[in-house]
Design a protein around this motif. Structure first.
Motif, PDB file in Angstrom:
ATOM      1  N   THR A  35      47.849  38.991  59.789  1.00  0.00           N
ATOM      2  CA  THR A  35      48.957  39.070  58.839  1.00  0.00           C
ATOM      3  C   THR A  35      50.210  39.621  59.508  1.00  0.00           C
ATOM      4  OG1 THR A  35      47.418  39.381  57.003  1.00  0.00           O
ATOM      5  CG2 THR A  35      49.702  40.034  56.630  1.00  0.00           C
ATOM      6  N   THR A  36      50.037  40.660  60.300  1.00  0.00           N
ATOM      7  CA  THR A  36      51.184  41.282  60.982  1.00  0.00           C
ATOM      8  C   THR A  36      51.807  40.336  61.992  1.00  0.00           C
ATOM      9  OG1 THR A  36      50.167  43.455  60.680  1.00  0.00           O
ATOM     10  CG2 THR A  36      51.911  43.293  62.330  1.00  0.00           C
ATOM     11  N   LEU A  37      50.966  39.566  62.676  1.00  0.00           N
ATOM     12  CA  LEU A  37      51.473  38.713  63.758  1.00  0.00           C
ATOM     13  C   LEU A  37      51.823  37.293  63.325  1.00  0.00           C
ATOM     14  CD1 LEU A  37      49.119  39.674  66.727  1.00  0.00           C
ATOM     15  CD2 LEU A  37      51.403  40.543  66.187  1.00  0.00           C
ATOM     16  N   THR A  38      51.742  36.996  62.030  1.00  0.00           N
ATOM     17  CA  THR A  38      51.949  35.624  61.559  1.00  0.00           C
ATOM     18  C   THR A  38      53.187  34.959  62.147  1.00  0.00           C
ATOM     19  OG1 THR A  38      50.770  36.003  59.517  1.00  0.00           O
ATOM     20  CG2 THR A  38      52.331  34.196  59.514  1.00  0.00           C
ATOM     21  N   ARG A  80      52.256  33.338  74.731  1.00  0.00           N
ATOM     22  CA  ARG A  80      51.358  33.313  73.562  1.00  0.00           C
ATOM     23  C   ARG A  80      51.932  34.097  72.387  1.00  0.00           C
ATOM     24  NH1 ARG A  80      45.204  33.278  74.594  1.00  0.00           N
ATOM     25  NH2 ARG A  80      45.367  35.536  74.570  1.00  0.00           N
ATOM     26  N   ILE A  81      53.014  34.795  72.621  1.00  0.00           N
ATOM     27  CA  ILE A  81      53.774  35.482  71.570  1.00  0.00           C
ATOM     28  C   ILE A  81      55.201  34.946  71.670  1.00  0.00           C
ATOM     29  CG2 ILE A  81      54.741  37.722  70.851  1.00  0.00           C
ATOM     30  CD1 ILE A  81      51.854  37.661  70.209  1.00  0.00           C
ATOM     31  N   ALA A  82      55.819  34.727  70.547  1.00  0.00           N
ATOM     32  CA  ALA A  82      57.175  34.171  70.534  1.00  0.00           C
ATOM     33  C   ALA A  82      58.141  35.059  71.315  1.00  0.00           C
ATOM     34  CB  ALA A  82      57.657  34.020  69.092  1.00  0.00           C
ATOM     35  N   LEU A  83      59.062  34.420  72.031  1.00  0.00           N
ATOM     36  CA  LEU A  83      60.034  35.157  72.831  1.00  0.00           C
ATOM     37  C   LEU A  83      60.881  36.108  72.004  1.00  0.00           C
ATOM     38  CD1 LEU A  83      61.262  32.445  75.368  1.00  0.00           C
ATOM     39  CD2 LEU A  83      59.854  34.465  75.837  1.00  0.00           C
ATOM     40  N   ASP A  84      61.145  35.745  70.758  1.00  0.00           N
ATOM     41  CA  ASP A  84      61.989  36.594  69.915  1.00  0.00           C
ATOM     42  C   ASP A  84      61.177  37.580  69.067  1.00  0.00           C
ATOM     43  OD1 ASP A  84      60.835  34.755  68.229  1.00  0.00           O
ATOM     44  OD2 ASP A  84      62.694  34.278  67.148  1.00  0.00           O
ATOM     45  N   ALA A  85      59.884  37.706  69.327  1.00  0.00           N
ATOM     46  CA  ALA A  85      59.042  38.647  68.571  1.00  0.00           C
ATOM     47  C   ALA A  85      59.525  40.077  68.786  1.00  0.00           C
ATOM     48  CB  ALA A  85      57.583  38.516  68.996  1.00  0.00           C
ATOM     49  N   ASP A  86      59.632  40.821  67.717  1.00  0.00           N
ATOM     50  CA  ASP A  86      60.081  42.213  67.785  1.00  0.00           C
ATOM     51  C   ASP A  86      58.873  43.119  68.057  1.00  0.00           C
ATOM     52  OD1 ASP A  86      61.181  44.714  67.521  1.00  0.00           O
ATOM     53  OD2 ASP A  86      62.012  44.367  65.518  1.00  0.00           O
ATOM     54  N   ALA A 123      54.887  35.922  64.757  1.00  0.00           N
ATOM     55  CA  ALA A 123      55.101  36.175  66.176  1.00  0.00           C
ATOM     56  C   ALA A 123      54.208  35.344  67.096  1.00  0.00           C
ATOM     57  CB  ALA A 123      54.861  37.661  66.470  1.00  0.00           C
ATOM     58  N   THR A 124      53.067  34.880  66.596  1.00  0.00           N
ATOM     59  CA  THR A 124      52.157  34.152  67.471  1.00  0.00           C
ATOM     60  C   THR A 124      52.550  32.683  67.573  1.00  0.00           C
ATOM     61  OG1 THR A 124      50.641  33.925  65.615  1.00  0.00           O
ATOM     62  CG2 THR A 124      50.140  35.640  67.196  1.00  0.00           C
ATOM     63  N   ARG A 125      52.349  32.147  68.733  1.00  0.00           N
ATOM     64  CA  ARG A 125      52.646  30.726  68.959  1.00  0.00           C
ATOM     65  C   ARG A 125      51.364  29.961  68.800  1.00  0.00           C
ATOM     66  NH1 ARG A 125      57.133  30.273  73.502  1.00  0.00           N
ATOM     67  NH2 ARG A 125      58.002  28.942  71.943  1.00  0.00           N
ATOM     68  N   GLN A 126      51.443  28.887  68.117  1.00  0.00           N
ATOM     69  CA  GLN A 126      50.267  28.053  67.917  1.00  0.00           C
ATOM     70  C   GLN A 126      50.015  27.231  69.193  1.00  0.00           C
ATOM     71  OE1 GLN A 126      48.474  28.530  65.267  1.00  0.00           O
ATOM     72  NE2 GLN A 126      50.028  29.986  64.598  1.00  0.00           N
ATOM     73  N   PRO A 127      48.738  27.084  69.600  1.00  0.00           N
ATOM     74  CA  PRO A 127      48.442  26.314  70.807  1.00  0.00           C
ATOM     75  C   PRO A 127      48.790  24.851  70.626  1.00  0.00           C
ATOM     76  CG  PRO A 127      46.409  27.072  69.728  1.00  0.00           C
ATOM     77  CD  PRO A 127      47.568  27.620  68.935  1.00  0.00           C
ATOM     78  N   THR A 147      58.631  46.688  66.772  1.00  0.00           N
ATOM     79  CA  THR A 147      58.290  46.840  65.355  1.00  0.00           C
ATOM     80  C   THR A 147      56.829  46.451  65.124  1.00  0.00           C
ATOM     81  OG1 THR A 147      60.562  46.410  64.667  1.00  0.00           O
ATOM     82  CG2 THR A 147      58.845  46.074  63.006  1.00  0.00           C
ATOM     83  N   LEU A 148      56.373  45.399  65.772  1.00  0.00           N
ATOM     84  CA  LEU A 148      54.993  44.941  65.586  1.00  0.00           C
ATOM     85  C   LEU A 148      53.973  45.993  66.018  1.00  0.00           C
ATOM     86  CD1 LEU A 148      55.318  41.254  66.863  1.00  0.00           C
ATOM     87  CD2 LEU A 148      54.935  42.000  64.496  1.00  0.00           C
ATOM     88  N   ALA A 149      54.187  46.628  67.166  1.00  0.00           N
ATOM     89  CA  ALA A 149      53.194  47.583  67.684  1.00  0.00           C
ATOM     90  C   ALA A 149      52.974  48.763  66.736  1.00  0.00           C
ATOM     91  CB  ALA A 149      53.587  48.051  69.081  1.00  0.00           C
ATOM     92  N   PRO A 150      54.033  49.475  66.308  1.00  0.00           N
ATOM     93  CA  PRO A 150      53.766  50.583  65.385  1.00  0.00           C
ATOM     94  C   PRO A 150      53.261  50.119  64.019  1.00  0.00           C
ATOM     95  CG  PRO A 150      56.137  50.365  65.758  1.00  0.00           C
ATOM     96  CD  PRO A 150      55.441  49.432  66.712  1.00  0.00           C
ATOM     97  N   THR A 151      53.638  48.905  63.612  1.00  0.00           N
ATOM     98  CA  THR A 151      53.125  48.378  62.353  1.00  0.00           C
ATOM     99  C   THR A 151      51.612  48.185  62.446  1.00  0.00           C
ATOM    100  OG1 THR A 151      55.224  47.276  61.879  1.00  0.00           O
ATOM    101  CG2 THR A 151      53.279  46.462  60.712  1.00  0.00           C
ATOM    102  N   LEU A 152      51.142  47.614  63.547  1.00  0.00           N
ATOM    103  CA  LEU A 152      49.702  47.428  63.742  1.00  0.00           C
ATOM    104  C   LEU A 152      48.966  48.761  63.799  1.00  0.00           C
ATOM    105  CD1 LEU A 152      49.766  44.472  66.273  1.00  0.00           C
ATOM    106  CD2 LEU A 152      48.658  44.448  64.024  1.00  0.00           C
ATOM    107  N   ILE A 153      49.526  49.718  64.537  1.00  0.00           N
ATOM    108  CA  ILE A 153      48.881  51.030  64.656  1.00  0.00           C
ATOM    109  C   ILE A 153      48.838  51.717  63.293  1.00  0.00           C
ATOM    110  CG2 ILE A 153      49.185  53.380  65.592  1.00  0.00           C
ATOM    111  CD1 ILE A 153      47.919  51.462  67.581  1.00  0.00           C
TER     112      ILE A 153
END
Length: 196
Positions: A187-190, A147-153, A192-196, A156-162
């Protein structure tokens, strides 16, 4: 308070009082006298259960770290259910309730407290690091489920969200609308998320 009166759970009573003082008076108003007064106990009660005030504060934060770790388990268990954005929005709203925001400010303000927490094995930035690990663990679980792209960083995403959520919650007296938190997440996950 009269002597000889047994306290049900003095540590928790003192923790609850400290949280109320933090919310009402802020970091500068948090003193051992303020805590014991708020708890309705003699000042000696705090020193009977803790070596000093910084030891008390360290245990207060470690109690909050344990709550974040329990929340991390529940969030990882939610992977694959609902939507990623909704799960993260709920997690961030739960995480950044007013006491948590106040405790983060306390950690920033007290060097001795940070040193004690690090010696106890917390993250380099106590509580914030554990919160970031919670989000990273969840994103990893979602990536493993596709449900999240394999190449998602994720690192970087986790501290950005926090960081973005923390700013949103500290910039206002009342809690932000869930839609504002959801917007940060989406916005942060645009990318990185995989569309169903």
């Amino acid at each position: 308070m009269p002597t000889g009166v047994a306290l049900r759970d003095p540590r928790q009573q003192l923790f609850d009082a400290a949280e109320r003082v933090l919310i009402q008076a802020g970091v500068t108003g948090l003193t051992s006298r303020a805590v014991t007064t708020e708890a309705g106990v003699a000042k000696g009660v705090l020193h009977r259960h803790f070596a000093d005030f910084d030891a008390f504060l360290a245990d207060l934060v470690l109690d909050r770290v344990a709550r974040v770790e329990a929340q991390a388990t529940a969030l990882r268990d939610a992977a694959g259910t609902g939507t990623v954005a909704d799960n993260l929005t709920r997690a961030l709203i739960t995480l950044f309730e007013p006491v948590m925001v106040a405790i983060v400010a306390l950690i920033i303000a007290r060097d001795e407290l940070r040193a004690r927490l690090r010696a106890a094995g917390t993250a380099q930035f106590p509580l914030v690091g554990e919160s970031t690990a919670m989000i990273a663990g969840y994103l990893t679980a979602e990536r493993d489920l596709g449900r999240i792209a394999l190449d998602a960083d994720i690192h970087t995403l986790a501290p950005t969200l926090i960081g973005a959520a923390h700013l949103l919650f500290t910039e206002r007296k009342d809690s932000p609308e869930p839609s504002a938190v959801h917007k940060i997440v989406t916005t942060t996950l645009t990318s990185a998320t995989r569309q169903p």
